[in-house]
Design a protein around this motif. Structure first.
Motif, PDB file in Angstrom:
ATOM      1  N   UNK A   1       0.834  -1.212   0.000  1.00 49.46           N
ATOM      2  CA  UNK A   1       0.000   0.000   0.000  1.00 49.46           C
ATOM      3  C   UNK A   1       0.862   1.253   0.000  1.00 49.46           C
ATOM      4  N   UNK A   2       0.334   2.267  -0.638  1.00 54.22           N
ATOM      5  CA  UNK A   2       1.071   3.537  -0.736  1.00 54.22           C
ATOM      6  C   UNK A   2       0.107   4.682  -0.487  1.00 54.22           C
ATOM      7  N   UNK A   3       0.448   5.552   0.440  1.00 54.06           N
ATOM      8  CA  UNK A   3      -0.389   6.704   0.740  1.00 54.06           C
ATOM      9  C   UNK A   3       0.107   7.898  -0.071  1.00 54.06           C
ATOM     10  N   UNK A   4      -0.756   8.395  -0.930  1.00 51.71           N
ATOM     11  CA  UNK A   4      -0.392   9.538  -1.761  1.00 51.71           C
ATOM     12  C   UNK A   4      -0.703  10.822  -1.006  1.00 51.71           C
ATOM     13  N   UNK A   5       0.332  11.528  -0.614  1.00 48.39           N
ATOM     14  CA  UNK A   5       0.165  12.798   0.095  1.00 48.39           C
ATOM     15  C   UNK A   5       0.431  13.953  -0.865  1.00 48.39           C
ATOM     16  N   UNK A   6       0.061  15.139  -0.416  1.00 49.66           N
ATOM     17  CA  UNK A   6       0.358  16.319  -1.231  1.00 49.66           C
ATOM     18  C   UNK A   6       1.850  16.469  -1.464  1.00 49.66           C
ATOM     19  N   UNK A   7       2.649  16.131  -0.440  1.00 52.79           N
ATOM     20  CA  UNK A   7       4.102  16.262  -0.563  1.00 52.79           C
ATOM     21  C   UNK A   7       4.656  15.275  -1.588  1.00 52.79           C
ATOM     22  N   UNK A   8       4.160  14.028  -1.556  1.00 49.49           N
ATOM     23  CA  UNK A   8       4.663  13.045  -2.519  1.00 49.49           C
ATOM     24  C   UNK A   8       4.233  13.403  -3.934  1.00 49.49           C
ATOM     25  N   UNK A   9       3.047  13.998  -4.087  1.00 51.11           N
ATOM     26  CA  UNK A   9       2.601  14.421  -5.409  1.00 51.11           C
ATOM     27  C   UNK A   9       3.472  15.562  -5.926  1.00 51.11           C
ATOM     28  N   UNK A  10       3.744  16.544  -5.075  1.00 56.36           N
ATOM     29  CA  UNK A  10       4.595  17.666  -5.485  1.00 56.36           C
ATOM     30  C   UNK A  10       6.004  17.185  -5.825  1.00 56.36           C
ATOM     31  N   UNK A  11       6.511  16.221  -5.065  1.00 57.29           N
ATOM     32  CA  UNK A  11       7.845  15.671  -5.340  1.00 57.29           C
ATOM     33  C   UNK A  11       7.868  14.998  -6.711  1.00 57.29           C
TER      34      UNK A  11
ATOM     35  N   UNK B   1      -2.079  14.809 -13.229  1.00 53.86           N
ATOM     36  CA  UNK B   1      -2.614  15.567 -12.093  1.00 53.86           C
ATOM     37  C   UNK B   1      -4.144  15.512 -12.080  1.00 53.86           C
ATOM     38  N   UNK B   2      -4.757  15.654 -13.265  1.00 54.89           N
ATOM     39  CA  UNK B   2      -6.224  15.608 -13.361  1.00 54.89           C
ATOM     40  C   UNK B   2      -6.742  14.220 -12.990  1.00 54.89           C
ATOM     41  N   UNK B   3      -6.041  13.175 -13.430  1.00 57.13           N
ATOM     42  CA  UNK B   3      -6.473  11.813 -13.114  1.00 57.13           C
ATOM     43  C   UNK B   3      -6.376  11.540 -11.616  1.00 57.13           C
ATOM     44  N   UNK B   4      -5.303  12.000 -10.987  1.00 61.54           N
ATOM     45  CA  UNK B   4      -5.141  11.817  -9.543  1.00 61.54           C
ATOM     46  C   UNK B   4      -6.234  12.569  -8.796  1.00 61.54           C
ATOM     47  N   UNK B   5      -6.541  13.786  -9.226  1.00 63.89           N
ATOM     48  CA  UNK B   5      -7.599  14.574  -8.590  1.00 63.89           C
ATOM     49  C   UNK B   5      -8.964  13.900  -8.745  1.00 63.89           C
ATOM     50  N   UNK B   6      -9.108  13.110  -9.801  1.00 66.17           N
ATOM     51  CA  UNK B   6     -10.382  12.427 -10.049  1.00 66.17           C
ATOM     52  C   UNK B   6     -10.455  11.074  -9.351  1.00 66.17           C
ATOM     53  N   UNK B   7      -9.455  10.772  -8.511  1.00 68.12           N
ATOM     54  CA  UNK B   7      -9.506   9.535  -7.746  1.00 68.12           C
ATOM     55  C   UNK B   7      -8.745   8.379  -8.347  1.00 68.12           C
ATOM     56  N   UNK B   8      -7.776   8.662  -9.211  1.00 67.83           N
ATOM     57  CA  UNK B   8      -6.968   7.603  -9.824  1.00 67.83           C
ATOM     58  C   UNK B   8      -5.498   7.779  -9.424  1.00 67.83           C
TER      59      UNK B   8
END
Length: 207
Positions: free
Chosen positions: A2-12, A31-38
């Motif tokens: 499992x991997x928790x996607x945080x704002x920091x990991x996304x920005x990195x 970015x759009x796909x991640x925001x849509x829950x993917x």
């Protein structure tokens, strides 16, 4: 695992993607796909893949560490949007720790720009995340014999982009400019390859 996607990991991941012209193209769609829950779309942004020996780490850290003065974290976060402060803080803290481990002595504080008439080639990629075009403009403004170029659609490692040129064993635009500059430093390199760069062709949706 499992991997928790945080704002920091996304920005990195996004920061790392801006080193590679092919990943730059995918940043909006990922970015759009991640925001849509993917969150699995993060695999579209694997980050920098520089070949071995492409970075002179001793030179890099020797210059960076010697320039650290005062509160590095405060300097790194000054004027930064609140949501980006954790990202800037993590990188500043890491740099301070790395420099302390290396034992590079701090140089005398000097924030004056370098002023010179020595011929200089100043290249930046349009999407460079750590030395953006504005930095190149500021640098060239004080170098009276500088030749300034911004390479459309490219990220930080301009000599190795576009990736299609490297994969095809072709000379990149930045390599061409550097070669012409070294052959005749006082003459401005021809900008034909710069004009021919197509810019980023963004991917608007992922499969």
């Amino acid at each position: 695992a499992p991997f928790t996607l945080t704002g920091l990991s996304l920005l990195t991941a996004i920061e790392g993607a801006l080193y590679d012209d092919q990943q730059v193209r995918r940043v909006p769609a990922a970015s759009a796909a991640i925001a849509a829950g993917r969150p699995e779309a993060l695999v579209q942004l694997p980050g920098l893949r520089a070949p071995p020996g492409a970075s002179a780490w001793g030179l890099l850290y020797g210059a960076l560490c010697a320039s650290l003065t005062g509160d590095t974290v405060a300097a790194a976060t000054a004027g930064v949007r609140p949501e980006l402060v954790p990202f800037a803080t993590v990188f500043a803290d890491a740099l301070v720790a790395q420099c302390a481990a290396l034992g590079v002595p701090a140089a005398a504080a000097d924030e004056a720009p370098a002023v010179s008439a020595v011929p200089t080639l100043v290249l930046t990629g349009e999407f460079d995340p750590i030395t953006p075009p504005e930095y190149g403009d500021l640098t060239a403004a004080h170098l009276s014999a500088s030749h300034r170029f911004v390479l459309r659609g490219l990220g930080h490692t301009t000599l190795l982009q576009p990736q299609s040129a490297i994969a095809g064993f072709r000379t990149t635009c930045a390599m061409t400019l550097a070669g012409e500059f070294l052959d005749a430093p006082t003459l401005r390199p021809a900008d034909g390859c710069v004009d021919a760069l197509p810019g980023a062709q963004f991917v608007t949706a992922l499969p």
